[in-house]
Design an enzyme around this catalytic site. Structure first.
Site, PDB file in Angstrom:
ATOM      1  CG  ASN A  45     -19.386  17.049  26.654  1.00 39.05           C
ATOM      2  OD1 ASN A  45     -20.448  17.523  26.260  1.00 39.05           O
ATOM      3  ND2 ASN A  45     -18.476  17.770  27.270  1.00 39.05           N
ATOM      4  CB  ALA A  46     -23.847  16.819  28.830  1.00 38.67           C
ATOM      5  CE1 TYR A  48     -25.428  11.748  26.825  1.00 40.28           C
ATOM      6  CE2 TYR A  48     -26.791  10.311  25.460  1.00 40.28           C
ATOM      7  CZ  TYR A  48     -26.537  10.930  26.672  1.00 40.28           C
ATOM      8  OH  TYR A  48     -27.384  10.718  27.729  1.00 40.28           O
ATOM      9  CB  CYS A  53     -12.318   6.335  22.218  1.00 34.33           C
ATOM     10  SG  CYS A  53     -13.905   5.972  21.458  1.00 34.33           S
ATOM     11  CD  GLU A  55      -9.609   2.687  22.099  1.00 32.80           C
ATOM     12  OE1 GLU A  55     -10.210   3.542  22.779  1.00 32.80           O
ATOM     13  OE2 GLU A  55     -10.169   1.691  21.616  1.00 32.80           O
TER      14      GLU A  55
HETATM   15  N1  THU Z   1     -15.038   3.648  24.053  1.00 32.18           N
HETATM   16  C1  THU Z   1     -13.673   3.744  24.100  1.00 32.18           C
HETATM   17  O1  THU Z   1     -13.111   4.442  24.968  1.00 32.18           O
HETATM   18  N2  THU Z   1     -12.954   3.058  23.183  1.00 32.18           N
HETATM   19  C2  THU Z   1     -13.491   2.307  22.184  1.00 32.18           C
HETATM   20  O2  THU Z   1     -12.772   1.809  21.309  1.00 32.18           O
HETATM   21  C3  THU Z   1     -14.926   2.100  22.126  1.00 32.18           C
HETATM   22  C4  THU Z   1     -15.744   2.884  23.067  1.00 32.18           C
HETATM   23  C5  THU Z   1     -15.815   4.409  25.027  1.00 32.18           C
HETATM   24  C6  THU Z   1     -16.606   5.529  24.433  1.00 32.18           C
HETATM   25  C7  THU Z   1     -17.705   5.700  25.433  1.00 32.18           C
HETATM   26  O3  THU Z   1     -17.253   6.578  26.464  1.00 32.18           O
HETATM   27  C8  THU Z   1     -17.905   4.313  26.031  1.00 32.18           C
HETATM   28  O4  THU Z   1     -16.762   3.557  25.645  1.00 32.18           O
HETATM   29  C9  THU Z   1     -19.156   3.603  25.545  1.00 32.18           C
HETATM   30  O5  THU Z   1     -19.225   3.590  24.168  1.00 32.18           O
END
Ligand code: THU
Length: 126
Positions: A45-46, A48, A53, A55
């Site tokens: 998202n804009a 931040y 994530c 997961e």
């Molecule tokens: N990110 C994940 O999707 N999982 C993680 O465990 C670490 C980070 C994503 C979040 C963000 O969109 C991008 O990776 C860079 O941090």
């Protein structure tokens, strides 16, 4: 399902990532105890701090469909390092399945596997 099959689902899910800010797609494939799989990708998202994530996308999809018992999760990010779950995702996963298996893959597809309890010992709970 083999580890490799679950990792392939995670990689496929990463192709659906919405990550215009980081440019780092991540995919996850969460296996429930009955074998049901939920996938997820990161959704940025804009603002931040509102990024979600991969997961946690998968966990929220599962729980909202009534699934709370998890066996394994595969995580794929095409970086040079294994794509381990971040601290917040470890906490969220451990809420439901502190002993589940975590598979973390990197570019090229090689991966490592750990029990979540090793990545997240002494998790917060009350
Ligand atoms: N990110 C994940 O999707 N999982 C993680 O465990 C670490 C980070 C994503 C979040 C963000 O969109 C991008 O990776 C860079 O941090």
């Amino acid at each position: 399902m083999t580890d490799r099959e679950l990792l392939n689902l995670a990689q496929e899910a990463s192709t659906r990532a919405y990550c215009p800010y980081s440019g780092f797609p991540v995919g996850a494939a969460l296996e429930c105890e009955d074998g049901t799989i939920f996938t997820g990708c990161n959704v940025e998202n804009a603002a931040y701090g509102d990024c979600i994530c991969a997961e946690r996308t998968a966990v929220v999809k599962a729980v909202s469909e009534g699934y709370t018992k998890f066996r394994r999760i595969a995580i794929y990010g095409a970086g040079k390092n294994y794509c381990y779950p971040c601290g917040s995702c470890r906490q969220v996963l451990s809420e439901f399945a502190p002993e589940m298996e975590v598979l973390a893959a990197k570019a090229g597809g090689s991966y490592v596997s750990y029990p979540l309890s090793k990545l997240m010992p002494y998790t917060f709970n009350f």
